[in-house]
Write an enzyme that holds these catalytic residues in place. Structure first.
Site, short mmCIF file in Angstrom:
data_model
loop_
_atom_site.label_atom_id
_atom_site.label_comp_id
_atom_site.label_asym_id
_atom_site.label_seq_id
_atom_site.Cartn_x
_atom_site.Cartn_y
_atom_site.Cartn_z
N TYR A 217 0.87 -1.17 0.00
CA TYR A 217 0.00 0.00 0.00
C TYR A 217 0.91 1.22 0.00
O TYR A 217 1.44 1.63 1.04
CB TYR A 217 -0.92 -0.04 1.22
CG TYR A 217 -1.76 1.20 1.42
CD1 TYR A 217 -2.40 1.81 0.36
CD2 TYR A 217 -1.92 1.76 2.70
CE1 TYR A 217 -3.17 2.96 0.55
CE2 TYR A 217 -2.69 2.89 2.91
CZ TYR A 217 -3.32 3.48 1.82
OH TYR A 217 -4.08 4.61 2.02
N ASP A 257 -2.55 -1.16 -3.83
CA ASP A 257 -2.86 0.23 -4.13
C ASP A 257 -1.54 0.98 -4.26
O ASP A 257 -0.88 1.30 -3.28
CB ASP A 257 -3.72 0.81 -2.99
CG ASP A 257 -4.07 2.26 -3.18
OD1 ASP A 257 -3.58 2.88 -4.15
OD2 ASP A 257 -4.84 2.80 -2.36
#
Length: 374
Positions: A217, A257
């Site tokens: 992330y 992400d």
């Protein structure tokens, strides 16, 4: 003689009634005051002892309620045998040979925007409990490790997986990533081994027989771009170096992400996001020229964006801002990726974005891998 006999019978009868010699009775009587006093003291001591015991029992009960160690022992018994959290403080992780019995692997990656919130949404629960996935990677758990254990939140994760989690260490309810696998990996590494990057729980690397898997992330540059320099000049540089070294050991799959829309096709309204900051023309967060250039540099060193590789012109988004009704109008960003090293691209069967799945401001992404080609 008759009178003597009568007197003997009379005295014998009295003796049987008293059932004790007169001296003993008198002795007891003479000491009755002392005995009553001792008896009262004993009763008082006994009552005091009982009272103390009750207080200690009540105190112990309260301690059990508030003691996280006791809670941990009790709650972990409820966990499914394969749904076991691996405590980052443990020296020995629950590892295996990393071998999948089948030739084809199905991996899902999803920024769930909070484990507690997603576990209350039927669509998310249904998706995550789909037994077709061999590995599930999660971003933004948004829970501290202490709260995760205390609330027994591992029961909110899908069953039949071995769970490896990395929590944010400096801020509760922030960041956090997980890898859930049906097969125990050969090794697990948390973060990239650089202290300034390792505090927010953003990376887990799992080594399997034929590949490395990195769930990540990437830091957001911030609404005011206050972390842009850190993101592009420090994090990206060190993370890319980490990945370049990793692919030298085995083929490597990166998912998560990545907080960048690489090209204009990856953003619904690139021109509308353009703005000026001094003499520098930049774009909104996730679409600044610096972030895009950094990602381009990364790909140029032998990494492949699997979705764009298989779908050169397809428009799909993985993130929709809740502030602008963007999901209903399909005005989103593609910022979630599966990336593989160039040598492994032939193993990618499909890479897709599941836009129909609800439960977060992101949607899941999926990648199918042919293990025989790794």
């Amino acid at each position: 003689m008759l009178q003597i006999a009568r007197n003997l019978i009379k005295h014998t009868h009295l003796f049987k009634i008293s059932k004790m010699p007169p001296k003993i009775s008198i002795f007891c009587a003479l000491n009755s005051k002392a005995t009553d006093s001792n008896s009262n003291e004993n009763v008082q001591k006994e009552n005091k002892s009982k009272s103390q015991n009750l207080k200690e029992a009540s105190k112990l009960k309260n301690e059990k309620k508030s003691n996280p160690k006791i809670l941990k022992q009790q709650t972990l018994k409820l966990v499914d045998k394969k749904g076991q959290i691996v405590d980052l403080t443990q020296k020995k992780l629950d590892l295996g040979d990393g071998i999948f019995s089948q030739d084809k692997l199905k991996i899902s990656s999803w920024n769930i925007n909070g484990l507690r919130a997603s576990s209350k949404k039927e669509s998310a629960v249904s998706y995550l409990n789909d037994k077709n996935f061999d590995i599930i990677c999660l971003n933004e758990l948004k829970v501290a490790q202490e709260a995760f254990e205390k609330e027994n939140l591992i029961t909110k994760l899908p069953k039949d997986y071995f769970a490896y989690l990395n929590f944010c260490k400096i801020k509760a309810g922030y960041s956090g990533v997980a890898i859930l696998s049906k097969v125990k990996p050969i090794s697990i590494k948390y973060d990239m081994g650089i202290e300034k990057h390792d505090q927010e729980g953003r990376i887990i690397t799992a080594e399997f027989e034929k590949f490395n898997l990195v769930a990540c992330y990437v830091p957001n540059s911030g609404d005011k771009l206050d972390r842009l320099n850190y993101r592009t000049q420090e994090w990206d540089v060190d993370f890319q170096n980490y990945l370049d070294k990793l692919k030298q050991t085995k083929n490597t799959i990166i998912c998560g992400d990545l907080n960048v829309s690489h090209t204009e096709i990856d953003l619904a309204n690139p021109e509308g996001n353009k703005r000026s900051a001094g003499q520098l023309i930049i774009y909104d967060q996730r679409f600044t020229q610096e972030e895009r250039d950094s990602f381009s540099k990364f790909l140029s060193k032998g990494w492949i964006d699997t979705f764009r590789h298989l779908h050169p012109k397809e428009i799909k988004y993985s993130y929709f801002s809740p502030r602008f009704n963007s999901r209903e109008t399909n005005k989103g960003w593609r910022i979630d990726y599966f990336v593989v090293n160039q040598e492994a691209v032939g193993s990618v069967i499909q890479s897709d974005i599941k836009t129909t799945i609800l439960g977060s401001d992101h949607v899941p992404i999926e990648c199918d891998i042919d293990l025989t080609k790794l």
